[in-house]
Design an enzyme around this catalytic site. Sequence first.
Site, PDB file in Angstrom:
ATOM      1  CG  ASP A  48      -1.552  -1.511   1.410  1.00  0.00           C
ATOM      2  OD1 ASP A  48      -2.204  -2.088   0.447  1.00  0.00           O
ATOM      3  OD2 ASP A  48      -1.753  -1.761   2.646  1.00  0.00           O
ATOM      4  CD  GLU A 223      -9.253  -2.390   0.343  1.00  0.00           C
ATOM      5  OE1 GLU A 223      -9.841  -2.620   1.287  1.00  0.00           O
ATOM      6  OE2 GLU A 223      -8.627  -3.358  -0.112  1.00  0.00           O
TER       7      GLU A 223
END
Length: 580
Positions: A48, A223
Amino acid sequence: MNKLQSLLFATALAASQLSVTAQQSATWNPNLPGGKYKNPVINADYSDPDVCRVGEDYYMTSSSFACFPGLQILHSTDLVNWKIIGAALVDDYPVLPKFQGTDLDWHKRIQHGNYVWAPAIRHHDGWFYIYWGDPDQGLFMTKTQDPRGTWTKPVCVKEGKGMIDCCPLWDDNGKAYLSHGCAGSRAGVKSILFVAPMSQDGTTVTGPSRIVYDGHEDQPTIEGTKFYKRNGYYYIMSPAGGVKYGWQVIMRSRDPFGPYEEYVGLAQGKTQVNGPHQGAWVDTPSGEDWFLHFQDKHAYGRVVHLQPARWVDDWLVIGDDSDGDGCGDPVAQWKKPALKASEDVQPQENDEFDSTALGLQWQFEGPFSHYWYFCDAKKSKLRLYGIQQPETFSNLSDMQNTLLQKFPAENFTVTSKLKFIPNDQNKKRGEQAGFIIKGLDYAAIKFATTSEGCFMRLVKCKDAMKGGKEVTEVELPMSLIEQEKPYTQRYAVDDIPQPRHATPDIYVRTVVKSAGVANSITSTAQFLYSLDGKKYKKLGEPFQVKEGKWIGAKVGFFNCRSTVSNDAAFLDVDWIRFSR
């Protein structure tokens, strides 16, 4: 030590500390001839990733979950070569009062996969900010004016369960906002995105989070929000479709609270880069646009790719859109960004342990105590102390003091020279230390003391985080050698210090190999040992490597004991070195 010796030692120490911060990798090099690069630019687990630019410098951070030091900070000047320069979270982590003493408290139990999810790094008004979601506690922030230095104590910006993947935006009209997603495992709902108003100082939200997008029909599992403003549009860039198979979504609106239009800017296409998504849009001083994202390589974790990007009608098209459909494919190689040249470096791997501080590549399996280790720069070694196992101990996955670093590539060999020095008063009390590859399963070369003596074992454990039973595959007896007598014996009148006994120097090695590509990739590790550093013998069968809880497998060292004692075994590590 005389003055000359002291000067030479200090000079060597300074040089060693400098070398830790800039290290060429023997296992992976993304630089190609002719001013090109190849992906991944970081072939290691920086999950991420988010990046911000300050002048000609780029700063990256990534999910660290329950690994500490956490929120490692990487720096680059060319977006291709990166090195670790620090960490925002060092040896502690905030546990809100209502969670203290519960199973979410690291003081009580290890927290695999919890805590630091999908951070965002931004530079605003002279400060670097990092925001992240803790899926059980809420949204947090820390800041600094020097990313290589100390960061502030984390602040809970918004408390609540299930909130993740947050990102701040300071608007040009003086207002501020915070976007975030939600984790279905905690919130009971997923695939929706939120925006909340935020105080200008970034320390708290000033109103409720409002749903600005529902992706249940078209963008499942959306997300990982990243919030930007450009040309009067507010952009939320988010991954959808799941970690291993998803794509990158670009959304825009004239109002931060929507309504938002959507567009898919990057997908796997016909390439072997599965799930190319969740990352950062950055620009260069000359006006180029680039996008960094991860690819999930299963046991190897989520590696970092760099994609060219361009704006078309105020939509960001990422990668190579050679078919002209508006959605780019990931590139395997490309011309480097038009940026200041950089030395060829990758995040640190090797460690000679000749510094007074741990190398920045190392992480424990949770917030840690500085009593757990000693960086003996004078003797150029790392000493790990045996830590008592928790009452609920079932296997080595329960030990927070395991010291690990990320796999640096798909195919590599890692070798270490070490020595096990048990406590002579503790021979029958289950001291154990060694060299480990750790994920959902683990395998280790373990040195253990028993009532029958000291043994070197190859051990393996399946479903370790679920309480799996450790199995010994190979066991070899080890002779212990009396160490040098303490020179202070000549001064002692009573309670005369005695030398310990230790194994000979042992060279431990594992050869890691990959097979398959994309979502079919697998990894194996063959363990070996040597008594002279020249001839190596295999230990057992190859180990099938598995990823950890939201992270890639790691390699490193452990030392623990089963009973209460005021002293325990030492594991002395001379060095660890990686090669192809």
